[in-house]
Design a protein around this motif. Structure first.
Motif, PDB file in Angstrom:
ATOM      1  N   SER A  49       8.491  -5.698 -29.010  1.00 14.16           N
ATOM      2  CA  SER A  49       8.875  -4.859 -28.169  1.00 14.16           C
ATOM      3  C   SER A  49      10.215  -4.873 -27.728  1.00 14.16           C
ATOM      4  CB  SER A  49       7.919  -4.790 -26.977  1.00 14.16           C
ATOM      5  OG  SER A  49       8.171  -5.961 -26.187  1.00 14.16           O
ATOM      6  N   GLY A  50      10.843  -3.943 -26.931  1.00 19.60           N
ATOM      7  CA  GLY A  50      12.107  -4.278 -26.433  1.00 19.60           C
ATOM      8  C   GLY A  50      12.150  -5.460 -25.506  1.00 19.60           C
ATOM      9  N   ARG A  51      11.255  -5.741 -24.799  1.00 19.64           N
ATOM     10  CA  ARG A  51      11.112  -6.853 -23.878  1.00 19.64           C
ATOM     11  C   ARG A  51      11.380  -8.018 -24.891  1.00 19.64           C
ATOM     12  NH1 ARG A  51       7.691 -10.941 -22.818  1.00 19.64           N
ATOM     13  NH2 ARG A  51       6.162 -10.040 -24.048  1.00 19.64           N
ATOM     14  N   ASN A  52      10.859  -8.356 -25.926  1.00 14.77           N
ATOM     15  CA  ASN A  52      11.041  -9.407 -26.686  1.00 14.77           C
ATOM     16  C   ASN A  52      12.445  -9.493 -27.206  1.00 14.77           C
ATOM     17  OD1 ASN A  52       8.064  -8.464 -28.033  1.00 14.77           O
ATOM     18  ND2 ASN A  52       8.190 -10.584 -27.230  1.00 14.77           N
ATOM     19  N   PHE A  53      13.017  -8.460 -27.457  1.00 20.55           N
ATOM     20  CA  PHE A  53      14.629  -8.418 -28.282  1.00 20.55           C
ATOM     21  C   PHE A  53      15.283  -8.876 -26.911  1.00 20.55           C
ATOM     22  CE2 PHE A  53      12.717  -5.664 -31.151  1.00 20.55           C
ATOM     23  CZ  PHE A  53      13.328  -5.867 -32.364  1.00 20.55           C
ATOM     24  N   TRP A  54      15.462  -8.288 -25.699  1.00 17.42           N
ATOM     25  CA  TRP A  54      16.274  -8.409 -24.630  1.00 17.42           C
ATOM     26  C   TRP A  54      15.912 -10.201 -24.157  1.00 17.42           C
ATOM     27  CZ3 TRP A  54      20.215  -6.027 -23.463  1.00 17.42           C
ATOM     28  CH2 TRP A  54      20.412  -4.857 -23.840  1.00 17.42           C
ATOM     29  N   CYS A  55      14.646 -10.354 -24.066  1.00 14.97           N
ATOM     30  CA  CYS A  55      14.459 -11.728 -23.658  1.00 14.97           C
ATOM     31  C   CYS A  55      14.936 -12.765 -24.736  1.00 14.97           C
ATOM     32  CB  CYS A  55      12.931 -12.087 -23.559  1.00 14.97           C
ATOM     33  SG  CYS A  55      12.581 -13.834 -23.671  1.00 14.97           S
ATOM     34  N   ALA A  56      14.897 -12.563 -25.694  1.00 14.52           N
ATOM     35  CA  ALA A  56      15.576 -13.728 -26.742  1.00 14.52           C
ATOM     36  C   ALA A  56      17.184 -13.521 -26.723  1.00 14.52           C
ATOM     37  CB  ALA A  56      14.983 -13.297 -28.274  1.00 14.52           C
ATOM     38  N   ALA A  57      17.706 -12.322 -26.431  1.00 10.42           N
ATOM     39  CA  ALA A  57      18.990 -12.211 -26.265  1.00 10.42           C
ATOM     40  C   ALA A  57      19.574 -12.840 -25.043  1.00 10.42           C
ATOM     41  CB  ALA A  57      19.374 -10.647 -26.313  1.00 10.42           C
ATOM     42  N   GLY A  58      18.913 -12.784 -23.873  1.00 13.89           N
ATOM     43  CA  GLY A  58      19.227 -13.293 -22.883  1.00 13.89           C
ATOM     44  C   GLY A  58      18.956 -14.912 -22.761  1.00 13.89           C
ATOM     45  N   ASP A  59      17.969 -15.300 -23.401  1.00 12.18           N
ATOM     46  CA  ASP A  59      17.809 -16.937 -23.534  1.00 12.18           C
ATOM     47  C   ASP A  59      18.824 -17.190 -24.483  1.00 12.18           C
ATOM     48  OD1 ASP A  59      16.387 -19.183 -23.689  1.00 12.18           O
ATOM     49  OD2 ASP A  59      14.547 -18.724 -25.010  1.00 12.18           O
ATOM     50  N   TYR A  60      19.371 -16.739 -25.474  1.00  6.66           N
ATOM     51  CA  TYR A  60      20.387 -17.246 -26.454  1.00  6.66           C
ATOM     52  C   TYR A  60      21.674 -17.559 -25.679  1.00  6.66           C
ATOM     53  CZ  TYR A  60      23.664 -17.645 -30.468  1.00  6.66           C
ATOM     54  OH  TYR A  60      24.641 -18.043 -31.394  1.00  6.66           O
ATOM     55  N   ALA A  61      21.844 -16.135 -25.086  1.00  7.08           N
ATOM     56  CA  ALA A  61      23.281 -16.293 -24.269  1.00  7.08           C
ATOM     57  C   ALA A  61      23.486 -17.298 -23.041  1.00  7.08           C
ATOM     58  CB  ALA A  61      23.255 -14.959 -23.434  1.00  7.08           C
ATOM     59  N   GLN A  62      22.068 -17.566 -22.532  1.00  8.08           N
ATOM     60  CA  GLN A  62      22.340 -18.379 -21.480  1.00  8.08           C
ATOM     61  C   GLN A  62      22.133 -19.752 -21.948  1.00  8.08           C
ATOM     62  OE1 GLN A  62      20.628 -20.681 -19.207  1.00  8.08           O
ATOM     63  NE2 GLN A  62      22.331 -20.520 -18.184  1.00  8.08           N
TER      64      GLN A  62
END
Length: 136
Positions: A49-62
């Motif tokens: 879901s969109g939540r999975n994509f945004w979560c992974a992007a935020g996790d990677y960025a941080q």
């Protein structure tokens, strides 16, 4: 012959290990692969879901890029086939607004739209990792 087989196995293993060095696994299991120095691709486990994509992007960025919580993540390429794997579902992100069509900060239709130019703060994307799926 035994030494040759061992050498081939060792080189094969080292090749697989070396190719996976740049990959990152998010807290929810999505893979994040660099596309270039400024763009990375999120590939979820299955569909996502969109939540999975945004979560992974935020996790990677941080965690991987050490990006400040207030920085913005931008979608540089909408939902589509992966460039870094053979998967059919991937979204590419960047930290540079010019690579996403220079949108205003905070612009997105919904978490699930996954359209080029959508963006949110790293903190907000990362916070999606801690949410239970709908209907749980």
């Amino acid at each position: 012959m035994k030494n040759l087989s061992l050498a081939v196995f060792t080189l094969g293993f080292l090749g697989v290990a070396a190719s996976g060095v740049s990959a990152f696994t998010s807290r929810e299991g999505s893979r994040v692969n660099p596309v270039s120095d400024t763009v990375f691709e999120v590939v979820p486990l299955a569909g996502g879901s969109g939540r999975n994509f945004w979560c992974a992007a935020g996790d990677y960025a941080q965690r991987a890029l050490k990006t400040p919580w207030e920085a913005h993540l931008y979608i540089s390429r909408s939902h589509g086939s992966s460039e870094t794997t053979n998967r059919r579902s991937a979204v590419q992100f960047t930290l540079q607004p010019a690579l996403a069509g220079s949108p205003d900060n905070g612009v997105f239709a919904s978490v699930n739209s996954l359209s080029r130019g959508d963006n949110m703060r790293v903190r907000d994307a990362f916070s999606l990792c801690n949410q239970l799926p709908v209907g749980f």
